[in-house]
Design a protein around this motif. Structure first.
Motif, PDB file in Angstrom:
ATOM      1  N   LEU A  15      -4.998   0.271  -1.108  1.00  0.00           N
ATOM      2  CA  LEU A  15      -4.597  -1.018  -0.666  1.00  0.00           C
ATOM      3  C   LEU A  15      -3.653  -1.136   0.611  1.00  0.00           C
ATOM      4  CD1 LEU A  15      -5.077  -4.214  -0.736  1.00  0.00           C
ATOM      5  CD2 LEU A  15      -3.845  -4.139  -2.635  1.00  0.00           C
ATOM      6  N   TYR A  16      -2.528  -0.445   0.388  1.00  0.00           N
ATOM      7  CA  TYR A  16      -1.392  -0.462   1.028  1.00  0.00           C
ATOM      8  C   TYR A  16      -1.884   0.201   2.646  1.00  0.00           C
ATOM      9  CZ  TYR A  16       3.183   0.898   2.927  1.00  0.00           C
ATOM     10  OH  TYR A  16       4.279   1.061   3.762  1.00  0.00           O
ATOM     11  N   LYS A  17      -2.558   1.369   2.220  1.00  0.00           N
ATOM     12  CA  LYS A  17      -2.550   2.076   3.482  1.00  0.00           C
ATOM     13  C   LYS A  17      -3.700   1.432   4.343  1.00  0.00           C
ATOM     14  CE  LYS A  17      -5.184   6.086   3.478  1.00  0.00           C
ATOM     15  NZ  LYS A  17      -5.602   7.371   3.054  1.00  0.00           N
ATOM     16  N   ASP A  18      -4.860   1.105   3.766  1.00  0.00           N
ATOM     17  CA  ASP A  18      -5.847   0.253   4.567  1.00  0.00           C
ATOM     18  C   ASP A  18      -5.263  -1.011   5.211  1.00  0.00           C
ATOM     19  OD1 ASP A  18      -7.572   2.196   3.890  1.00  0.00           O
ATOM     20  OD2 ASP A  18      -8.676   1.055   2.527  1.00  0.00           O
ATOM     21  N   GLY A  19      -4.572  -1.751   4.563  1.00  0.00           N
ATOM     22  CA  GLY A  19      -4.042  -2.897   4.859  1.00  0.00           C
ATOM     23  C   GLY A  19      -2.794  -2.771   5.864  1.00  0.00           C
ATOM     24  N   PHE A  20      -1.672  -2.165   5.581  1.00  0.00           N
ATOM     25  CA  PHE A  20      -0.695  -2.029   6.095  1.00  0.00           C
ATOM     26  C   PHE A  20      -0.702  -1.115   7.418  1.00  0.00           C
ATOM     27  CE2 PHE A  20       2.310  -4.536   4.117  1.00  0.00           C
ATOM     28  CZ  PHE A  20       3.276  -4.801   5.062  1.00  0.00           C
ATOM     29  N   ILE A  21      -1.209   0.067   7.353  1.00  0.00           N
ATOM     30  CA  ILE A  21      -1.319   1.242   8.296  1.00  0.00           C
ATOM     31  C   ILE A  21      -2.566   1.183   8.816  1.00  0.00           C
ATOM     32  CG2 ILE A  21      -1.464   3.821   8.558  1.00  0.00           C
ATOM     33  CD1 ILE A  21       0.525   3.654   5.994  1.00  0.00           C
ATOM     34  N   GLY A  22      -3.877   0.725   8.259  1.00  0.00           N
ATOM     35  CA  GLY A  22      -5.149   0.820   8.830  1.00  0.00           C
ATOM     36  C   GLY A  22      -5.317  -0.734   9.523  1.00  0.00           C
ATOM     37  N   LEU A  23      -4.577  -1.655   9.120  1.00  0.00           N
ATOM     38  CA  LEU A  23      -4.675  -2.866   9.496  1.00  0.00           C
ATOM     39  C   LEU A  23      -5.998  -3.704   9.386  1.00  0.00           C
ATOM     40  CD1 LEU A  23      -2.474  -3.238  12.609  1.00  0.00           C
ATOM     41  CD2 LEU A  23      -1.912  -4.234  10.457  1.00  0.00           C
ATOM     42  N   ASN A  24      -6.694  -3.292   8.251  1.00  0.00           N
ATOM     43  CA  ASN A  24      -8.029  -3.741   7.895  1.00  0.00           C
ATOM     44  C   ASN A  24      -7.915  -4.837   7.014  1.00  0.00           C
ATOM     45  OD1 ASN A  24     -10.587  -4.220   7.106  1.00  0.00           O
ATOM     46  ND2 ASN A  24     -11.203  -2.006   6.955  1.00  0.00           N
ATOM     47  N   LEU A  25      -7.651  -6.007   7.221  1.00  0.00           N
ATOM     48  CA  LEU A  25      -7.094  -7.182   6.619  1.00  0.00           C
ATOM     49  C   LEU A  25      -8.682  -7.705   5.570  1.00  0.00           C
ATOM     50  CD1 LEU A  25      -5.233  -9.376   9.029  1.00  0.00           C
ATOM     51  CD2 LEU A  25      -4.502  -7.770   7.316  1.00  0.00           C
TER      52      LEU A  25
END
Lengths: 298, 294
Positions: B252-262
């Motif tokens: 979740l952190y990786k997709d949200g914060f780093i991948g910016l896939n909100l």
């Protein structure tokens, strides 16, 4: 008051022991075996810390030598000084302390007040407030990760102490603990206080607060450790070296590139400094810690 | 029981205000926003969003990497819970035998709870270090197998499980000791008189009496492993090697914060929310039972 109850039963154990002692054989092999097993458990549990400590006292040559040197060496001071300077450990320890103390004090203060309102007042929306506080248990940081970050950004709290602390201050467990405790206080006391003309704030300050110190101390120990050991929150909210806490800053000592020589003795020195304050708090305040842990989680 | 109450129109609201304000601004509002994000497609810069219904969930549930992270989370949670609850029961059982120096032993077993899982992870990372660590060194005398957590997923998983369980041991021991000390001494002494040995006393009397605590601890440890274990993964393995230690919270952190896939992170948040609600319900069910047994 579970801790008190447990203490009493423990007392009963001792008394019973004394009564049957004369009939026992002089050497109790069973007890010796239990002591030996417990010492073995302690050795296993303590080994990682011992290992971290001895590595933090060795030179880099000693760290990488085979067979490994499992004894402390003489480089303690220089390693700690090096680690301290390399990643600005002083500032990070300060930030961790600010975070831990502010969160603990803030949670206790606002939980005492809201529990007081819920127990001693009849007001519209009382149950709603109670349930809202309860539901925070079901909303840990990960389930509202991106949107909480957005809120902190809107408030302009990124990289600030208020951003690090205030959003973590809601506490269902502390509120429940104070509520339980207030409910054990005899009604006569409130009536007596009211007869003396004491208003609600006077009652809270002069009657409830002095009675709450044991609970406050217990909660403080548990919440201090909670605050000190936060990881995801400071990682999200801070983005400069100067605002990092030690638990996340420690990671900066570990090289990820592979071109840099990993200075494991310095990393372990940093780890020892990061774990020392919360562990010292547990050891020095063990009685409060156990009480806080067991009672707050109900 | 009817409690005496104070009367004031505004004071109770002022008293609950700080807590309720924090709750609304930092818990409810973001949680609602997460729910909303999960049904929208948001451009990476957040300037455009389109309602797409359950599309984010559909994409997520078609992603093998997501299933991998769910599986990893369960393996991690089961490992941490099993190891730390079992070890705590044994240690606490020993520490309640009628011997001297109990409080000293208790202190010596409790202190690891003060250590952040991330810091513990870093210490274990070095213990497991393929080139310099003490554990691979001694294992190399027994087997030629290479216990390299940088290459082998299961070794990395074991590393983070052991490190996390280590920090949580003291917590579980504290609960068991409180529970075991509440087992009436007279019951144990009656068993003693009947000729039951220490092992039999433990399995026949103590263990059944603390089983409500055991269930409660299992739930608490699961919650902890699922939702509070981001630090150990981030500090030690970053989800690797490959995706071997990528638990749900880390993804979740990786997709949200780093991948910016909100959108995807919103959907992942909602699934985690459902899980934490179920676990919290269980926790309170067992919390009630635990209290009645005492």
């Amino acid at each position: 008051m579970t801790a008190v109850g447990a203490g009493r039963i423990e007392g009963a154990h001792v008394a019973a022991d004394a009564a049957v002692a004369p009939r026992r054989k002089p050497v109790d092999w069973g007890a010796l075996l239990v002591h030996a097993l417990l010492l073995a458990c302690i050795a296993v549990v303590a080994f990682p810390l011992y290992y971290a400590f001895i590595i933090s006292t060795q030179s880099l040559q000693e760290v990488v030598q085979r067979p490994p040197l499992l004894l402390p060496s003489s480089h303690l001071v220089e390693n700690y000084v090096d680690a301290w300077q390399k990643v600005n450990l002083g500032q990070m320890l300060f930030n961790s302390a600010v975070m831990a103390v502010t969160i603990a004090a803030g949670k206790i203060a606002i939980s005492m007040l809201s529990a007081f309102a819920i127990v001693y007042f009849d007001f519209r929306g009382r149950m709603l407030c109670f349930w809202m506080i309860f539901v925070t248990l079901m909303l840990p940081v990960p389930v509202r990760l991106m949107s909480t970050y957005e809120v902190i950004g809107t408030l302009g709290w990124i990289n600030t102490y208020q951003g690090l602390t205030i959003p973590l201050m809601a506490s269902a467990t502390a509120t429940f603990l104070f509520r339980q405790f207030y409910l054990t206080i005899p009604n006569e006391m409130v009536e007596a206080a009211q007869l003396d003309g004491a208003g609600p704030m006077r009652f809270l300050w002069s009657f409830l607060l002095p009675l709450s110190w044991a609970n406050i101390a217990a909660l403080f120990v548990v919440l201090f450790i909670f605050g000190w050991n936060q990881y995801l929150w400071p990682l999200m909210i801070t983005n400069t070296e100067a605002m990092r806490t030690i638990v996340i800053g420690l990671e900066g000592l570990i090289p990820r590139s592979g071109t840099e020589l990993p200075t494991w003795n310095l990393i372990m020195a940093g780890a020892v400094m990061a774990l020392l304050p919360p562990v010292a708090v547990i050891v020095l305040m063990q009685r409060w810690f156990v009480k806080g842990l067991v009672e707050a989680e109900k | 029981m009817k409690r005496t109450v104070f009367r004031s129109r505004w004071l109770p609201y002022a008293l609950v205000l700080p807590q309720v304000a924090v709750t609304i601004v930092f818990f409810f509002w973001p949680a609602l926003k997460s729910l909303q994000l999960s049904v929208y497609r948001v451009s990476p810069f957040g300037d455009r969003s389109t309602f797409i219904g359950l599309e984010n969930f559909r994409t997520l549930l078609a992603d093998p990497e997501y299933y991998q992270s769910v599986l990893n989370s369960f393996v991690f949670a089961a490992g941490v819970t099993g190891l730390s609850v079992l070890a705590a029961l044994v240690a606490a059982g020993l520490a309640t035998q009628k011997i001297r120096g109990l409080s000293v032993y208790r202190t010596l077993l409790l202190w690891p709870y003060g250590i952040a899982p991330a810091v513990a992870g870093i210490i274990f990372l070095f213990i497991f270090h393929p080139a310099y660590g003490v554990l691979p060194y001694f294992l190399s005398f027994v087997t030629a197998y290479e216990f390299n957590w940088l290459l082998k997923g299961w070794v990395a998983m074991t590393l983070v499980i052991v490190a996390t369980a280590w920090t949580h041991l003291g917590y579980n021991i504290a609960f068991y000791l409180a529970g075991l000390l509440a087992v009436p001494a007279s019951v144990l002494e009656a068993a003693d008189v009947d000729g039951a040995g220490p092992v039999r006393r433990f399995t026949a009397i103590t263990f059944p009496l603390v089983s409500p605590i055991t269930f409660y601890l299992i739930v608490l440890n699961m919650v902890f492993a699922f939702f509070e274990s981001f630090g150990v993964i981030d500090a030690v393995t970053k989800g690797g090697p490959g995706h071997a230690t990528e638990i749900m919270v880390f993804k979740l952190y990786k997709d949200g914060f780093i991948g910016l896939n909100l959108g995807s992170s919103g959907a992942q948040s909602v699934i985690l929310m459902a899980m934490v609600i179920v676990l919290t319900m269980l926790q309170f069910r067992y919390a009630e039972k635990k209290v009645t047994y005492r």
